[in-house]
Design a protein around this motif. Structure first.
Motif, short mmCIF file in Angstrom:
data_model
loop_
_atom_site.label_atom_id
_atom_site.label_comp_id
_atom_site.label_asym_id
_atom_site.label_seq_id
_atom_site.Cartn_x
_atom_site.Cartn_y
_atom_site.Cartn_z
N ARG A 1 0.84 -1.22 0.00
CA ARG A 1 0.00 0.00 0.00
C ARG A 1 0.87 1.25 0.00
O ARG A 1 0.57 2.23 -0.68
N ARG B 1 1.73 4.33 -3.54
CA ARG B 1 1.63 5.80 -3.60
C ARG B 1 2.31 6.36 -4.83
O ARG B 1 1.92 7.39 -5.34
N ASP C 1 -0.28 6.12 -7.38
CA ASP C 1 -1.32 7.13 -7.12
C ASP C 1 -0.87 8.51 -7.59
O ASP C 1 -1.63 9.25 -8.20
N SER D 1 -5.85 1.74 -3.78
CA SER D 1 -6.26 3.14 -3.59
C SER D 1 -7.40 3.52 -4.53
O SER D 1 -7.59 2.91 -5.58
#
Ligand SMILES: N[C@@H](CCC(=O)N[C@@H](CS)C(=O)NCC(=O)O)C(=O)O
Length: 215
Positions: free
Chosen positions: A144, A148, A151, A188
């Motif tokens: 996770r 990023r 993302d 996400s």
């Protein structure tokens, strides 16, 4: 002109990658539907072909190539179709594409999801490599955290990692995202529409069918 392409392996998030690239590039191939953990990767015949005893594996004439990311990059570089290339051509974009490919296979696949697979009891191989719940939960957190980077790239509204061009980096990332979901690792919000877009591609749907059938 592609020679006789033979692809070994079905059934996993790694094996679907070359099936998908082959369908994107519209390349006919022969499928050898051997699966992991079935003993089929350990036969004498297959071990001669691939001493690592792993799938996927591509044969292109006298070339034998393992490693899913290498196979899709090889296919993209060797057999671009007239109207579709799965690898950027400019020097700068090629460098960024390489960065994505290495990032995905090292940080998202090998260091995170595959660690969960090796040490997890849920769909995992803890019976072989040891049950390690802390390691599994740390690997999920690490996934996770590393996501990023994805993302921040997708936040500008681009369709694919490289902008308008769908590349093999998208094949690698999409298969890590479906794998993560399968392992109950939340992805996400920004990755969800990206994933949904990619799994609607005709070539993905065809690849999923090929990857899940034993014939
Ligand atoms: N880094 C390799 C990993 C290949 C790999 O570990 N394949 C697994 C299935 S996903 C396998 O063949 N394991 C041997 C077996 O289960 O018999 C790749 O991306 O191709």
């Amino acid at each position: 002109m592609a020679r006789d392409l033979i692809l070994w392996g079905v059934g996993t998030a790694r094996t679907i990658r070359p099936h998908w690239a082959l369908f994107e590039l519209d390349l006919p191939y022969t499928k050898k539907p051997i699966g992991p953990r079935t003993g089929e990767t350990k036969t004498t015949e297959y071990t001669k072909l691939n001493p690592r005893q792993k799938v996927p594996l591509l044969q292109d004439g006298d070339l034998t190539l393992g490693e899913s990311a290498a196979i899709v990059a090889y296919l993209a570089n060797t057999y671009p179709s007239k109207d579709r290339s799965l690898v950027p051509s400019s020097r700068r974009d090629y460098a960024k594409w390489l960065e994505w490919c290495f990032f995905i296979v090292t940080e998202l696949d090998s260091t995170s999801l595959y660690v969960m697979r090796r040490h997890g009891t849920n769909k995992g191989l803890a019976h072989l490599y040891g049950d390690a719940p802390v390691v599994v939960s740390q690997a999920a957190d690490y996934f996770r955290q590393q996501l990023r980077f994805v993302d921040s790239a997708l936040a500008d509204g681009r369709e694919y990692l490289m902008g308008d061009q769908f590349t093999t980096a998208d094949i690698l990332l999409t298969t890590c995202l479906t794998w993560a979901i399968d392992y109950d690792v939340g992805i996400s919000d920004v990755a969800v529409p990206y994933l949904n877009r990619n799994i609607k591609r005709q070539a993905y749907i065809a690849a999923e069918r090929a990857n899940s059938s034993a014939t």
